[in-house]
Write a protein that holds these residues in place. Structure first.
Motif, PDB file in Angstrom:
ATOM      1  N   GLU A  56      13.186 -12.463  13.069  1.00 21.81           N
ATOM      2  CA  GLU A  56      13.192 -13.162  11.783  1.00 21.81           C
ATOM      3  C   GLU A  56      13.246 -14.496  11.945  1.00 21.81           C
ATOM      4  OE1 GLU A  56      16.435 -11.621   9.506  1.00 21.81           O
ATOM      5  OE2 GLU A  56      15.543  -9.500   9.430  1.00 21.81           O
ATOM      6  N   LEU A  57      13.752 -15.045  13.078  1.00 14.83           N
ATOM      7  CA  LEU A  57      14.100 -16.555  13.177  1.00 14.83           C
ATOM      8  C   LEU A  57      12.686 -17.011  13.834  1.00 14.83           C
ATOM      9  CD1 LEU A  57      16.339 -18.569  13.511  1.00 14.83           C
ATOM     10  CD2 LEU A  57      16.440 -18.364  15.742  1.00 14.83           C
ATOM     11  N   THR A  58      12.198 -16.548  14.833  1.00 16.25           N
ATOM     12  CA  THR A  58      10.959 -17.108  15.342  1.00 16.25           C
ATOM     13  C   THR A  58       9.746 -16.680  15.050  1.00 16.25           C
ATOM     14  OG1 THR A  58      10.942 -15.396  16.983  1.00 16.25           O
ATOM     15  CG2 THR A  58      12.514 -17.351  17.546  1.00 16.25           C
ATOM     16  N   GLY A  59       9.656 -15.425  14.410  1.00 14.41           N
ATOM     17  CA  GLY A  59       8.284 -14.873  13.842  1.00 14.41           C
ATOM     18  C   GLY A  59       7.764 -14.296  15.042  1.00 14.41           C
ATOM     19  N   LEU A  60       8.365 -14.042  16.063  1.00 15.47           N
ATOM     20  CA  LEU A  60       7.585 -13.491  17.446  1.00 15.47           C
ATOM     21  C   LEU A  60       8.078 -12.040  17.442  1.00 15.47           C
ATOM     22  CD1 LEU A  60       8.310 -16.259  20.180  1.00 15.47           C
ATOM     23  CD2 LEU A  60       6.224 -15.872  18.528  1.00 15.47           C
ATOM     24  N   ASN A  61       7.243 -11.024  17.724  1.00 17.52           N
ATOM     25  CA  ASN A  61       7.798  -9.920  17.975  1.00 17.52           C
ATOM     26  C   ASN A  61       7.183  -9.068  19.160  1.00 17.52           C
ATOM     27  OD1 ASN A  61       4.744  -8.995  17.421  1.00 17.52           O
ATOM     28  ND2 ASN A  61       5.159  -9.018  15.287  1.00 17.52           N
ATOM     29  N   ASP A  62       7.600  -7.941  19.527  1.00 19.12           N
ATOM     30  CA  ASP A  62       7.321  -7.208  20.747  1.00 19.12           C
ATOM     31  C   ASP A  62       5.714  -7.077  20.987  1.00 19.12           C
ATOM     32  OD1 ASP A  62       9.855  -6.997  21.270  1.00 19.12           O
ATOM     33  OD2 ASP A  62       9.948  -5.038  20.312  1.00 19.12           O
ATOM     34  N   ASP A  63       5.047  -6.748  19.718  1.00 15.66           N
ATOM     35  CA  ASP A  63       3.484  -6.704  19.915  1.00 15.66           C
ATOM     36  C   ASP A  63       2.892  -8.171  20.494  1.00 15.66           C
ATOM     37  OD1 ASP A  63       3.513  -4.126  19.092  1.00 15.66           O
ATOM     38  OD2 ASP A  63       3.111  -4.403  17.070  1.00 15.66           O
ATOM     39  N   MET A  64       3.344  -9.117  20.061  1.00 19.52           N
ATOM     40  CA  MET A  64       2.695 -10.354  20.318  1.00 19.52           C
ATOM     41  C   MET A  64       3.061 -10.819  21.864  1.00 19.52           C
ATOM     42  SD  MET A  64       4.133 -12.329  17.010  1.00 19.52           S
ATOM     43  CE  MET A  64       3.531 -13.947  16.971  1.00 19.52           C
TER      44      MET A  64
END
Length: 932
Positions: A56-64
């Motif tokens: 939520e904070l960074t906009g980075l997720n596992d897929d990326m």
């Protein structure tokens, strides 16, 4: 600068690398010769899942990150970037600890070069900034920060900020740079190395100081401007007719719109001063009340060569008047206006004391950093006012050492010439308008060496606060932490505080064979006082706990300390207070004996010794004040209300004892209103049901001789506001707190989805706010909304409000201070929710005492006190929504008592006329959708 700097930012799965948290994004920006020469960034596969809150904070997720390289694959590249460079980051120890961990795991040596922290640098170089978050500093310097919490964007902004900080650092006077270098050894970063490099480079240059800076006693200072001198003897007539006012006021505004209410206010203020009558003026939002009183008092002051005092409750309004309204006023006046902002003496720095502290050794981190902040501030400040500085809590403690106080020894005349307090006092003597706060104005009543010159005319803005300010002023407050902090300033001999310093002075002036006062006795006194402090506050907490044990589920609250209470716990408190008072008296005597002894020896003391003795005398004054507070709190029989504020979870540390008079009307009438020729109160909330009776009675004015004026807001409220009352909520007093919170939470979620956030929720109690916040979070329905809550989200009211305005979809939950003074114009705020009518709790000690007093004389406590208080608070809350003539919005009142009870009508009659709709939430949502 010839150095190479590498600015690094990381995104990580958590905060602790030793516990397995990993880097998920690395970014570096290289700076050489003062400009950006290279950039590198990469996502990194952490080989573990990214927690939801980090996503939520960074906009980075596992897929990326699943196809991204491991850190080991970029480790060599990172080392080559860092080779021969300064490592720079915003909060450098965080980034460096993660990077070291990963570099060493990857088989690299790690980084062991110099480091610089842009947080630390910003705190020193921007000592007056509101905050030191990267986003705050980016706004300050107009840097584009489009993707906060993504490493490449953060590194870029940090690099741009670092270049600005470097320029700022190198442009400081050599004197300041040398002082900073001397103090920077205790910092977290290697700023000292950088400062020494700058000093070596500048050594061969001939320094040309700006004309507005002077060097005095190794301090670089902003030169004081000359104090006010008025040579204008011309007569100026107040603009009597409307045409004259329009002609005058339109000069200052490009798009001037006539405000009839503002002109009526001007005339009433002028008339009150001319006829020497007190006045009360309610001026609705949008009337322009600041100019409504500033213009007539400017003329009155100039015509009669008399100062007029303008008093406000908040620093924010003082600054607004000085920085915005006064410059506007000077544009339209045909004469030069002199205005000054005055605060209590301790708000001003003593340059002499500060200069002496620069030679102290062994500063802790906070003290060293605060000294560095002040050195930079001194080349900027014209006022020497503490409120300009953004100090840490440790910095606030250091300020007590350098604040301006009456001097026991004669001051060096050269320092006096540059003394900020003396300058402020001198300017006040020649000023037309003196801006100050309610408590300083009230200190004039007691004649406690007030900084204010003699005055007979005053404007009290934010007048609805004056009665409470007076209650606090005539009362007393005692809390554990302040009491312990005061005693620790003197300390035991071994703790090397003031006691140790005093004994050193005595030893240095003592002749052989002279018997000096016993040190052991004084040391034991401090031991006894420390013990008795703990004992007193533990007993106070026990007394409060005994009473609160009947109120299940309450962790914090207020407990009345009633005069007729015979509880054994109360008797124990009184006995402890007696012992405490005697010990304080003995402490005062013992220290005074030593000071008299030093005086008797008639030795010439060094300035350093004199400075330490000044500190000891200041401590003694605080001891006298503490003793008086304890006597008034526990040992004097008065009609004042006494109560304990406590948090049961940590009772001793969060225990405060408060004493306040039940009524200040008599004291104000006798000591203030009878002494002044004309005092004008103004605010947007002074009337209840269009009448000033309640306010006039509380404040102690005489109704028949007081001018009364109610100026409605010029806004078209019936076109700008819809007031909605849901009928499918339970009556607030018929269900438990938990059930009520469940009901309102469902409605809040529904309203938030309809308004797309932009909501301010006003609560009357923190417990309900906290439970509502937690339930909304738990539900997950508003996961894409920014939830900002007072007491939960960190930061001041101003910072929480600013954060709320930054997000498109935001909800702000507030209590107490959020009911007023919050200014969110335009579309940032479209919906205001008043959770319950703001009645004071009946068991609030002050409310209880006031109600008993009314009952005693045969009155009705509810209609005479509880209801008017709640209506004024409601009006303040209502006023948060519409701040300009273009604002539109919805107000939702959850508390059905506003329409189901007789007294509910009084709330509605006290606000501007607006359309009111009642119905089930589903029906009201349709109205919200069509309205917004």
């Amino acid at each position: 600068m010839q150095n190479k700097y590498v600015v690094v930012d990381l995104e990580t799965t958590g905060n602790i690398p030793k516990k397995g948290d990993k880097i998920i994004q690395f970014a570096a920006v290289v700076i050489e010769n003062g400009r950006i020469t290279d950039r590198f960034s990469s996502l990194i596969n952490p080989q573990k899942s990214i927690p939801l809150f980090i996503e939520e904070l960074t906009g980075l997720n596992d897929d990326m990150v699943k196809e991204a390289p491991l850190f080991a694959e970029i480790a060599e590249k990172v080392m080559s970037l860092l080779d021969g460079a300064y490592f720079v980051a915003h909060n450098v120890l965080f980034d460096l600890s993660f990077l070291q961990e990963e570099l060493i795991k990857s088989g690299q040596e790690g980084f062991f070069g110099p480091v610089l922290d842009t947080v630390e640098m910003a705190r020193i170089l921007y000592p007056t900034a509101d905050g030191y978050k990267l986003s705050d500093l980016a706004v300050r310097e107009n840097l584009n920060h489009d993707r906060p919490h993504q490493a490449d964007s953060d590194a870029e902004v940090t690099a741009e900020l670092f270049i600005i900080l470097l320029d700022r650092l190198t442009s400081l006077p050599m004197t300041t740079l040398k002082q900073l270098s001397h103090l920077s050894g205790g910092l977290k970063s290697d700023l000292q190395q950088l400062l020494d490099e700058i000093l070596v480079r500048k050594e061969d240059e001939i320094e040309k100081l700006p004309e507005w800076i002077e060097i005095f006693n190794e301090l670089a200072l902003k030169k004081h401007s000359n104090h006010f001198v008025s040579t204008d003897d011309k007569e100026y007539q107040y603009p009597v007719t409307e045409a004259e006012k329009i002609s005058l006021v339109s000069q200052a505004f490009e798009a001037f719109e006539k405000r009839t209410g503002q002109f009526v206010m001007m005339d009433t203020v002028y008339q009150a001063f001319q006829s020497e009558r007190h006045a009360v003026i309610e001026a609705g939002t949008g009337v322009g009340k600041s100019l409504g009183y500033l213009l007539p008092i400017a003329y009155y002051s100039r015509q009669n060569r008399l100062p007029v005092v303008v008093s406000t409750h908040t620093i924010h309004l003082q600054e607004q008047i000085l920085r915005k309204e006064i410059p506007l006023l000077t544009k339209l006046l045909p004469f030069i206006l002199h205005s000054v902002l005055l605060k209590g003496r301790s708000h001003y720095i003593s340059l002499e004391k500060f200069h002496q502290t620069l030679s102290d050794d062994n500063d802790n981190y906070d003290t060293g950093l605060t000294k560095m902040q002040i050195l930079v501030w001194l080349i900027e400040t014209e006022t020497g006012d503490r409120d300009e500085l953004n100090l840490s809590s440790g910095g606030q403690i250091f300020w007590n050492k350098i604040k301006n106080e009456p001097a026991f020894f004669s001051q060096n005349p050269a320092w006096q010439e540059r003394d900020f307090y003396i300058k402020a006092k001198r300017n006040a003597q020649a000023a037309d308008i003196i801006i100050t706060n309610h408590s300083l104005l009230l200190s004039d009543i007691k004649g406690e060496g007030s900084i204010l010159p003699e005055f007979s005319y005053a404007i009290i803005d934010e007048g609805h606060h004056f009665e409470k300010a007076a209650s606090q002023f005539f009362g007393h407050t005692l809390d554990y932490l302040s009491t312990r902090l005061l005693l620790s300033q003197f300390g035991l001999y071994d703790q090397k505080q003031l006691f140790y310093e005093m004994e050193k002075i005595i030893a240095s002036v003592t002749q052989k064979h002279v018997v000096v006062p016993s040190m052991a006795k004084l040391n034991q006194l401090i031991v006894d006082l420390t013990f008795e402090t703990d004992e007193l506050f533990q007993l106070i907490a026990s007394f409060a706990r005994a009473i609160m044990s009947n109120k299940k589920g309450i962790n914090r609250g207020k407990v009345r300390f009633a005069p007729d209470d015979e509880a054994k716990e109360k008797k124990a408190v009184v006995h402890s207070a007696e012992r405490f008072v005697f010990l304080l008296k003995d402490l005062h005597s013992e220290i005074m004996e030593r000071l008299e002894w030093v005086k008797k020896e008639r030795v010439s003391l060094s300035r350093l010794h004199e400075s330490k003795l000044e500190e000891i005398l200041s401590f003694l004054n605080d001891v006298i004040e503490l003793r008086n507070t304890v006597i008034n709190s526990f040992l004097k029989i008065t009609n004042d209300v006494k109560w304990i504020e406590i948090d049961i979870r940590s009772p001793q540390n969060v225990t405060t004892f408060i004493v306040q008079p039940t009524s200040v009307a008599g004291k104000l009438q006798e000591q203030f209103f009878q002494q002044k020729k004309a005092v004008v109160f103004t605010s947007a909330t002074l009337t209840v049901n269009k009448s000033f009776d309640y306010f006039i009675n509380e404040i102690g004015l005489v109704p028949d001789s007081t001018l009364q004026l109610n100026i409605p807001s010029p806004f078209e409220y019936n076109q700008q506001v819809q007031l909605l009352i849901p009928e499918d909520l339970p009556e607030i007093n018929t269900v438990s707190l938990d059930d009520y919170v469940i009901s309102i939470t469902e409605h809040i979620i529904t309203i938030a989805e309809a308004t797309k956030g932009r909501m301010l929720l006003l609560f009357t109690a923190y417990d309900m706010l906290k439970k509502t916040y937690e339930l909304i979070k738990e539900s997950g329905f508003l996961h894409d909304y920014a939830m900002i809550a007072q007491g939960i989200t960190s930061g001041s009211r101003t910072r929480l409000t600013r954060n709320f305005q930054r997000y498109d979809k935001a909800i702000l939950l507030g209590t107490s201070s959020f009911w007023e003074g919050v200014d969110i114009p335009g579309e940032d705020l479209s919906c205001l929710v008043i959770v319950r009518l703001p009645f004071s709790p009946p068991d609030d000690p002050l409310t209880e005492a006031k109600c008993k007093l009314i009952e005693k004389r045969g009155g009705n406590p509810f209609s005479e006190y509880s209801l008017p208080e709640a209506i004024l608070r409601f009006k303040q809350g209502f006023g948060r929504l519409i701040r300009t003539e273009n604002d539109r919005g919805i107000i939702v009142v959850f508390d059905k008592r506003i329409v189901t009870t007789k007294y509910g009508k009084a709330f509605l009659k006290s606000i501007p006329s607006v359309p009111i709709k009642r119905g089930k939430m589903d029906e009201l949502v349709e109205i919200i959708n069509s309205w917004l």
